[in-house]
Scaffold this motif. Structure first.
Motif, PDB file in Angstrom:
ATOM      1  N   SER A 248       0.842  -1.193   0.000  1.00 44.49           N
ATOM      2  CA  SER A 248       0.000   0.000   0.000  1.00 44.49           C
ATOM      3  C   SER A 248       0.877   1.243   0.000  1.00 44.49           C
ATOM      4  CB  SER A 248      -0.894   0.008   1.242  1.00 44.49           C
ATOM      5  OG  SER A 248      -1.622   1.212   1.323  1.00 44.49           O
ATOM      6  N   ILE A 249       0.393   2.280  -0.648  1.00 44.32           N
ATOM      7  CA  ILE A 249       1.121   3.549  -0.666  1.00 44.32           C
ATOM      8  C   ILE A 249       1.276   4.095   0.755  1.00 44.32           C
ATOM      9  CG2 ILE A 249      -0.864   5.064  -1.047  1.00 44.32           C
ATOM     10  CD1 ILE A 249       2.586   5.377  -2.733  1.00 44.32           C
ATOM     11  N   THR A 250       0.355   3.749   1.649  1.00 37.67           N
ATOM     12  CA  THR A 250       0.444   4.221   3.036  1.00 37.67           C
ATOM     13  C   THR A 250       1.635   3.597   3.767  1.00 37.67           C
ATOM     14  OG1 THR A 250      -1.131   2.550   3.798  1.00 37.67           O
ATOM     15  CG2 THR A 250      -2.025   4.709   3.192  1.00 37.67           C
ATOM     16  N   ASP A 251       2.104   2.430   3.298  1.00 36.73           N
ATOM     17  CA  ASP A 251       3.299   1.808   3.884  1.00 36.73           C
ATOM     18  C   ASP A 251       4.542   2.667   3.662  1.00 36.73           C
ATOM     19  OD1 ASP A 251       1.668  -0.359   4.514  1.00 36.73           O
ATOM     20  OD2 ASP A 251       2.335  -1.546   2.792  1.00 36.73           O
ATOM     21  N   PHE A 252       4.461   3.582   2.723  1.00 34.23           N
ATOM     22  CA  PHE A 252       5.593   4.440   2.370  1.00 34.23           C
ATOM     23  C   PHE A 252       5.333   5.893   2.741  1.00 34.23           C
ATOM     24  CE2 PHE A 252       5.711   0.657  -0.104  1.00 34.23           C
ATOM     25  CZ  PHE A 252       7.039   0.280  -0.070  1.00 34.23           C
ATOM     26  N   GLY A 253       4.329   6.114   3.571  1.00 34.65           N
ATOM     27  CA  GLY A 253       4.033   7.456   4.054  1.00 34.65           C
ATOM     28  C   GLY A 253       3.012   8.219   3.238  1.00 34.65           C
ATOM     29  N   GLY A 254       2.357   7.565   2.292  1.00 36.14           N
ATOM     30  CA  GLY A 254       1.348   8.231   1.470  1.00 36.14           C
ATOM     31  C   GLY A 254       0.152   8.686   2.301  1.00 36.14           C
ATOM     32  N   VAL A 255      -0.305   9.907   2.055  1.00 36.63           N
ATOM     33  CA  VAL A 255      -1.440  10.488   2.770  1.00 36.63           C
ATOM     34  C   VAL A 255      -2.415  11.039   1.739  1.00 36.63           C
ATOM     35  CG1 VAL A 255      -2.167  12.248   4.434  1.00 36.63           C
ATOM     36  CG2 VAL A 255       0.069  11.144   4.690  1.00 36.63           C
ATOM     37  N   GLY A 256      -3.654  10.581   1.792  1.00 41.54           N
ATOM     38  CA  GLY A 256      -4.653  10.981   0.812  1.00 41.54           C
ATOM     39  C   GLY A 256      -5.534  12.122   1.261  1.00 41.54           C
ATOM     40  N   ASP A 257      -4.921  13.211   1.738  1.00 40.82           N
ATOM     41  CA  ASP A 257      -5.707  14.345   2.233  1.00 40.82           C
ATOM     42  C   ASP A 257      -5.868  15.463   1.199  1.00 40.82           C
ATOM     43  OD1 ASP A 257      -3.186  15.496   2.189  1.00 40.82           O
ATOM     44  OD2 ASP A 257      -3.070  15.832   4.353  1.00 40.82           O
ATOM     45  N   GLY A 258      -5.282  15.299   0.017  1.00 39.75           N
ATOM     46  CA  GLY A 258      -5.395  16.318  -1.023  1.00 39.75           C
ATOM     47  C   GLY A 258      -4.470  17.496  -0.848  1.00 39.75           C
ATOM     48  N   ARG A 259      -3.686  17.527   0.229  1.00 38.68           N
ATOM     49  CA  ARG A 259      -2.760  18.639   0.486  1.00 38.68           C
ATOM     50  C   ARG A 259      -1.309  18.169   0.589  1.00 38.68           C
ATOM     51  NH1 ARG A 259      -6.569  19.533   4.585  1.00 38.68           N
ATOM     52  NH2 ARG A 259      -4.965  18.891   6.026  1.00 38.68           N
ATOM     53  N   THR A 260      -1.118  16.973   1.131  1.00 36.88           N
ATOM     54  CA  THR A 260       0.229  16.441   1.338  1.00 36.88           C
ATOM     55  C   THR A 260       0.821  15.987   0.008  1.00 36.88           C
ATOM     56  OG1 THR A 260      -0.402  15.673   3.536  1.00 36.88           O
ATOM     57  CG2 THR A 260       1.568  14.683   2.569  1.00 36.88           C
ATOM     58  N   LEU A 261       2.060  16.372  -0.266  1.00 34.33           N
ATOM     59  CA  LEU A 261       2.749  15.942  -1.475  1.00 34.33           C
ATOM     60  C   LEU A 261       3.260  14.514  -1.271  1.00 34.33           C
ATOM     61  CD1 LEU A 261       3.528  16.998  -4.266  1.00 34.33           C
ATOM     62  CD2 LEU A 261       5.728  17.649  -3.290  1.00 34.33           C
ATOM     63  N   ASN A 262       2.841  13.593  -2.120  1.00 34.70           N
ATOM     64  CA  ASN A 262       3.139  12.175  -1.977  1.00 34.70           C
ATOM     65  C   ASN A 262       4.169  11.653  -2.972  1.00 34.70           C
ATOM     66  OD1 ASN A 262       1.096  11.061   0.083  1.00 34.70           O
ATOM     67  ND2 ASN A 262      -0.120  12.404  -1.220  1.00 34.70           N
ATOM     68  N   THR A 263       4.902  12.521  -3.613  1.00 38.58           N
ATOM     69  CA  THR A 263       5.875  12.099  -4.613  1.00 38.58           C
ATOM     70  C   THR A 263       6.886  11.121  -4.038  1.00 38.58           C
ATOM     71  OG1 THR A 263       5.651  14.257  -5.679  1.00 38.58           O
ATOM     72  CG2 THR A 263       7.542  12.915  -6.317  1.00 38.58           C
ATOM     73  N   LYS A 264       7.423  11.419  -2.887  1.00 37.36           N
ATOM     74  CA  LYS A 264       8.420  10.544  -2.273  1.00 37.36           C
ATOM     75  C   LYS A 264       7.827   9.168  -2.005  1.00 37.36           C
ATOM     76  CE  LYS A 264      11.668  10.231   1.552  1.00 37.36           C
ATOM     77  NZ  LYS A 264      12.133  10.807   2.809  1.00 37.36           N
ATOM     78  N   ALA A 265       6.610   9.100  -1.516  1.00 38.28           N
ATOM     79  CA  ALA A 265       5.954   7.813  -1.231  1.00 38.28           C
ATOM     80  C   ALA A 265       5.774   6.997  -2.510  1.00 38.28           C
ATOM     81  CB  ALA A 265       4.606   8.045  -0.548  1.00 38.28           C
ATOM     82  N   PHE A 266       5.305   7.635  -3.594  1.00 37.10           N
ATOM     83  CA  PHE A 266       5.129   6.917  -4.856  1.00 37.10           C
ATOM     84  C   PHE A 266       6.456   6.424  -5.404  1.00 37.10           C
ATOM     85  CE2 PHE A 266       0.904   8.884  -5.043  1.00 37.10           C
ATOM     86  CZ  PHE A 266       0.156   7.812  -5.504  1.00 37.10           C
ATOM     87  N   ARG A 267       7.455   7.288  -5.394  1.00 35.33           N
ATOM     88  CA  ARG A 267       8.765   6.886  -5.938  1.00 35.33           C
ATOM     89  C   ARG A 267       9.389   5.764  -5.123  1.00 35.33           C
ATOM     90  NH1 ARG A 267      11.168  12.828  -7.698  1.00 35.33           N
ATOM     91  NH2 ARG A 267       9.698  13.134  -9.419  1.00 35.33           N
ATOM     92  N   GLU A 268       9.281   5.836  -3.798  1.00 38.29           N
ATOM     93  CA  GLU A 268       9.844   4.778  -2.948  1.00 38.29           C
ATOM     94  C   GLU A 268       9.096   3.455  -3.126  1.00 38.29           C
ATOM     95  OE1 GLU A 268      10.044   6.215   1.066  1.00 38.29           O
ATOM     96  OE2 GLU A 268      11.710   7.558   0.613  1.00 38.29           O
ATOM     97  N   ALA A 269       7.782   3.513  -3.219  1.00 38.16           N
ATOM     98  CA  ALA A 269       6.982   2.294  -3.401  1.00 38.16           C
ATOM     99  C   ALA A 269       7.327   1.627  -4.731  1.00 38.16           C
ATOM    100  CB  ALA A 269       5.495   2.617  -3.334  1.00 38.16           C
ATOM    101  N   ILE A 270       7.429   2.415  -5.785  1.00 37.88           N
ATOM    102  CA  ILE A 270       7.733   1.856  -7.099  1.00 37.88           C
ATOM    103  C   ILE A 270       9.171   1.365  -7.158  1.00 37.88           C
ATOM    104  CG2 ILE A 270       7.936   2.425  -9.558  1.00 37.88           C
ATOM    105  CD1 ILE A 270       5.375   4.199  -9.067  1.00 37.88           C
ATOM    106  N   TYR A 271      10.083   2.052  -6.486  1.00 35.43           N
ATOM    107  CA  TYR A 271      11.462   1.579  -6.391  1.00 35.43           C
ATOM    108  C   TYR A 271      11.501   0.211  -5.707  1.00 35.43           C
ATOM    109  CZ  TYR A 271      16.412   1.441  -5.165  1.00 35.43           C
ATOM    110  OH  TYR A 271      17.724   1.067  -5.041  1.00 35.43           O
ATOM    111  N   ARG A 272      10.745   0.070  -4.627  1.00 33.12           N
ATOM    112  CA  ARG A 272      10.679  -1.206  -3.909  1.00 33.12           C
ATOM    113  C   ARG A 272      10.151  -2.308  -4.812  1.00 33.12           C
ATOM    114  NH1 ARG A 272       9.384  -2.731   1.414  1.00 33.12           N
ATOM    115  NH2 ARG A 272      11.024  -1.321   2.046  1.00 33.12           N
ATOM    116  N   ILE A 273       9.073  -2.027  -5.532  1.00 36.42           N
ATOM    117  CA  ILE A 273       8.491  -3.023  -6.442  1.00 36.42           C
ATOM    118  C   ILE A 273       9.509  -3.419  -7.512  1.00 36.42           C
ATOM    119  CG2 ILE A 273       6.762  -3.359  -8.264  1.00 36.42           C
ATOM    120  CD1 ILE A 273       4.889  -1.581  -6.517  1.00 36.42           C
ATOM    121  N   GLU A 274      10.182  -2.430  -8.062  1.00 30.61           N
ATOM    122  CA  GLU A 274      11.163  -2.679  -9.117  1.00 30.61           C
ATOM    123  C   GLU A 274      12.300  -3.571  -8.632  1.00 30.61           C
ATOM    124  OE1 GLU A 274      13.366   0.034 -12.479  1.00 30.61           O
ATOM    125  OE2 GLU A 274      12.937   0.939 -10.547  1.00 30.61           O
TER     126      GLU A 274
END
Length: 116
Positions: free
Chosen positions: A42-68
């Motif tokens: 889950s994106i939340t495992d990497f610090g993703g927050v779905g509040d519409g204000r928090t920038l989640n770029t780091k969470a997406f990049r880290e999650a996809i890096y992990r998957i890769e």
């Protein structure tokens, strides 16, 4: 931003009713059947927050890096729970499914606050 939107559209899977069989699952494009992935994160495992204000770029990049780099047999599903996830662009990888739960939105921004 167009490249980001096109990539996301190609890999998003449709939200489907649980009663559908595996043969009936299709992506939102209706072109490629959805592939079931045994490994899920889950994106939340990497610090993703779905509040519409928090920038989640780091969470997406880290999650996809992990998957890769996990290279799990059968690939990995990246689950995005309901909410609005603000992010800069990020690259997807092979052997993954980007799954948005009902009510989940990935919203692109051109405000560059995170650097690699």
């Amino acid at each position: 931003m167009l490249r980001f939107a096109t990539s996301v559209l190609l890999f998003l899977s449709a939200v489907v009713a649980p009663s559908l069989s595996a043969e009936e699952l299709v992506t939102c494009s209706g072109i490629v059947p959805m592939r079931y992935r045994d490994d899920k994160i889950s994106i939340t495992d990497f610090g993703g927050v779905g509040d519409g204000r928090t920038l989640n770029t780091k969470a997406f990049r880290e999650a996809i890096y992990r998957i890769e780099h996990l290279r799990r047999r059968g690939g990995t599903l990246l689950y995005i729970p309901p909410g609005v996830y603000l992010t800069e662009s990020f690259n997807l990888t092979s052997h993954m499914t980007l799954y948005l739960a009902r009510g989940a939105v990935i919203k692109a921004t051109e405000v560059f606050q995170y650097s690699n």
